[in-house]
Design a protein around this motif. Structure first.
Motif, mmCIF file in Angstrom:
data_model
loop_
_atom_site.group_PDB
_atom_site.id
_atom_site.type_symbol
_atom_site.label_atom_id
_atom_site.label_comp_id
_atom_site.label_asym_id
_atom_site.label_seq_id
_atom_site.Cartn_x
_atom_site.Cartn_y
_atom_site.Cartn_z
ATOM 1 N N ASP A 57 4.807 -9.075 -5.180
ATOM 2 C CA ASP A 57 5.190 -7.654 -5.149
ATOM 3 C C ASP A 57 3.971 -6.714 -5.092
ATOM 4 O O ASP A 57 4.104 -5.506 -5.213
ATOM 5 C CB ASP A 57 6.059 -7.316 -6.367
ATOM 6 N N TRP A 58 2.809 -7.262 -4.985
ATOM 7 C CA TRP A 58 1.552 -6.508 -4.890
ATOM 8 C C TRP A 58 1.281 -5.695 -6.157
ATOM 9 O O TRP A 58 0.597 -4.678 -6.122
ATOM 10 C CB TRP A 58 1.537 -5.578 -3.668
ATOM 11 N N LEU A 59 1.816 -6.181 -7.285
ATOM 12 C CA LEU A 59 1.564 -5.471 -8.537
ATOM 13 C C LEU A 59 0.483 -6.157 -9.363
ATOM 14 O O LEU A 59 -0.170 -5.527 -10.192
ATOM 15 C CB LEU A 59 2.846 -5.379 -9.376
ATOM 16 N N ARG A 106 0.950 -1.123 3.347
ATOM 17 C CA ARG A 106 2.013 -2.103 3.581
ATOM 18 C C ARG A 106 3.028 -1.502 4.549
ATOM 19 O O ARG A 106 3.550 -0.401 4.311
ATOM 20 C CB ARG A 106 2.686 -2.474 2.252
ATOM 21 N N SER A 142 -7.159 2.993 -5.081
ATOM 22 C CA SER A 142 -8.030 2.484 -6.147
ATOM 23 C C SER A 142 -7.269 2.164 -7.434
ATOM 24 O O SER A 142 -7.635 1.234 -8.154
ATOM 25 C CB SER A 142 -9.130 3.504 -6.431
ATOM 26 N N ILE A 143 -6.227 2.928 -7.712
ATOM 27 C CA ILE A 143 -5.525 2.723 -8.981
ATOM 28 C C ILE A 143 -4.636 1.479 -8.976
ATOM 29 O O ILE A 143 -4.266 0.968 -10.029
ATOM 30 C CB ILE A 143 -4.696 3.969 -9.348
ATOM 31 N N SER A 144 -4.310 0.993 -7.794
ATOM 32 C CA SER A 144 -3.400 -0.160 -7.701
ATOM 33 C C SER A 144 -4.094 -1.412 -7.178
ATOM 34 O O SER A 144 -3.439 -2.424 -6.965
ATOM 35 C CB SER A 144 -2.230 0.172 -6.767
ATOM 36 N N ASP A 167 6.559 -2.168 7.067
ATOM 37 C CA ASP A 167 7.692 -3.067 7.281
ATOM 38 C C ASP A 167 7.718 -3.541 8.735
ATOM 39 O O ASP A 167 6.823 -3.196 9.528
ATOM 40 C CB ASP A 167 9.007 -2.399 6.857
ATOM 41 N N VAL A 179 5.648 1.202 3.802
ATOM 42 C CA VAL A 179 6.366 0.880 2.562
ATOM 43 C C VAL A 179 5.648 1.557 1.403
ATOM 44 O O VAL A 179 6.236 2.266 0.598
ATOM 45 C CB VAL A 179 6.431 -0.643 2.351
ATOM 46 N N GLU A 180 4.345 1.362 1.335
ATOM 47 C CA GLU A 180 3.530 2.058 0.346
ATOM 48 C C GLU A 180 2.063 1.886 0.697
ATOM 49 O O GLU A 180 1.685 0.991 1.451
ATOM 50 C CB GLU A 180 3.810 1.552 -1.074
ATOM 51 N N THR A 181 1.257 2.788 0.154
ATOM 52 C CA THR A 181 -0.190 2.701 0.326
ATOM 53 C C THR A 181 -0.820 2.475 -1.037
ATOM 54 O O THR A 181 -0.595 3.258 -1.963
ATOM 55 C CB THR A 181 -0.735 4.006 0.945
ATOM 56 N N LEU A 182 -1.578 1.399 -1.151
ATOM 57 C CA LEU A 182 -2.228 1.062 -2.421
ATOM 58 C C LEU A 182 -3.669 1.546 -2.369
ATOM 59 O O LEU A 182 -4.397 1.222 -1.427
ATOM 60 C CB LEU A 182 -2.203 -0.452 -2.655
#
Lengths: 173, 252
Positions: free
Chosen positions: B165-167, B120, B133-135, B122, B128-131
């Motif tokens: 929120d990609w959660l 992700r 396997s765990i996410s 901006d 912003v963050e890298t997702l």
């Protein structure tokens, strides 16, 4: 005789290169999901901590460089939190899981090791040293003994331990 | 009266012709080594370590040219392309791993979806963050799209609707969801731009000059060629000394 020697030398070089590439390969000691399941029984709901300017500054002081993301994910349940963080040892990131309980490190586990040297930091005799460590300023309050030949990996894990404690404190977990 | 023996024939002198031939043979390599050596000696003064060379010939010589053909993502919010394992966002290399699957809007920024992660970014292109396997739903991811202002990801099990929120990832009905597709990039100026970007701006001039100096472009022959030049140079020095100290015949 010469051809035999040449053949032996060639075989030694090929074997050596294969050995080096094997050592340098990514080694998964425990999958991150398995790490979380082992501690929580299942993977808890993912939470997010935003890294604002103040936190970024503090993390930079701990890590010695800017943290590469604007938010970090963590998992918390039953009074403990899990942080899966990465830091480069020499050239490759070391993925490490930290369990924090009551402001102290409860467990450190190297989950994925990618460097060619320094894998000894994944051994329990080293990671056990972190148990009970808390944050003192920008460092751990405990001295972590180094390992000959794994200086950079030891340094990376020590910094990550301090970062995990700081992030945990910031999350309120 | 006995005749005196004829005087011995004068020894044939070979130093001068050898000196001339060796001089011609070595003039070019010696000039080459000298000029590049001087340049290396002034790397910092002449900013050779900061000047980037991105000429296609040079990049090809160093293997810094991507193989295969570039492809671009149709329907992406910004220009997202891939070439030889490298993903590009607006022409700049993006730090991702895995094969490009899609790119979807993410607030002011964009989320790049690959087979093994979601990065992700901006609006300014900062992570912003890298997702991983765990996410994410079970990897590998095989498709991404956006429909009704919602992001959808696909893996072997099917489609998942992604929370804002990609959660959260909720299984979704495939319906008329169509994954974004990569198409061959046919725009030559864009391809040239990506080629340069793939090579991260090219090589420092000092590196090229050093390799020119060491003759590395000659391959395995370089060592033998430089041995030959070295022998010629020593011989040139020797014949030069002979010529310098030799007494001219006319002075005897």
């Amino acid at each position: 005789m010469t051809s035999i020697l040449r053949g032996a030398a060639f075989a030694a070089i090929v074997f050596g290169l294969q050995a080096v590439s094997a050592v340098a390969a990514e080694k998964v000691y425990e999958k991150p999901s398995a790490f979380l399941t082992r501690h929580f029984g299942k993977v808890p709901q993912t939470r997010v901590l935003k890294i604002d300017g103040t936190r970024q500054k503090q993390l930079a002081a701990i890590l010695g460089h800017r943290y590469g993301q604007k938010q970090v994910r963590y998992w918390a349940e039953g009074g403990k939190s899990a942080w899966i963080l990465e830091e480069i040892g020499k050239t490759e990131p070391i993925t490490t899981g930290f369990i924090i309980r009551g402001g102290k490190i409860s467990e450190v586990k190297v989950l994925i090791y990618r460097e060619s040297h320094g894998w000894e930091v994944s051994r329990p005799f080293f990671t056990k040293q972190f148990a009970g460590a808390t944050l003192s300023g920008n460092r751990l309050d405990k001295n972590i003994d180094g390992i000959v030949g794994a200086t950079l990996s030891v340094r990376a894990l020590t910094k990550l331990g301090a970062a995990a404690l700081y992030l945990s404190r910031q999350s309120g977990e | 009266m006995a005749e005196s023996p004829p005087p011995p024939a004068p020894k044939k002198r070979r130093s001068r012709p050898w000196h001339r031939v060796l001089g011609v043979l070595t003039v070019l390599p010696l000039a080459w080594v000298t000029v590049t050596g001087v340049a290396l000696n002034h790397t910092v003064d002449w900013r050779l370590d900061r000047i980037q060379i991105d000429h296609p010939w040079v990049l090809r010589a160093y293997g810094m040219t991507p193989s295969g053909t570039p492809s671009v993502l149709r329907g992406a919010p910004r220009e997202v392309a891939a070439w030889d394992g490298q993903v590009f966002l607006d022409g700049e290399p993006a730090e991702t791993s895995g094969a490009l699957v899609g790119a979807v809007p993410d607030g002011d920024g964009v989320a790049i979806v690959t087979t093994s992660e979601v990065v992700r970014l901006d609006a300014a292109g900062a992570v912003v963050e890298t997702l991983d396997s765990i996410s994410l739903p079970e990897l590998p991811l095989t498709g991404a799209t956006i429909a009704n202002d919602s992001v959808f990801l696909r893996n072997a099990s099917g489609w998942y609707k992604v929370s804002a929120d990609w959660l959260g990832f909720t299984p979704a009905d495939a319906g008329d969801l169509t994954a974004q597709k990569l198409s061959p990039l046919e725009d030559k100026p864009t391809a040239d731009r990506l080629r340069k970007s793939w090579a991260r701006g090219g090589l420092p001039a000092s590196r090229v000059v050093l390799d020119l100096h060491a003759g590395r472009f000659l391959g395995p022959l370089a060592a033998y060629f430089y041995d030959f030049v070295a022998v010629c140079t020593l011989w040139l020095c020797g014949t030069g000394l002979v010529l310098f100290f030799r007494k001219p015949r006319r002075n005897r």
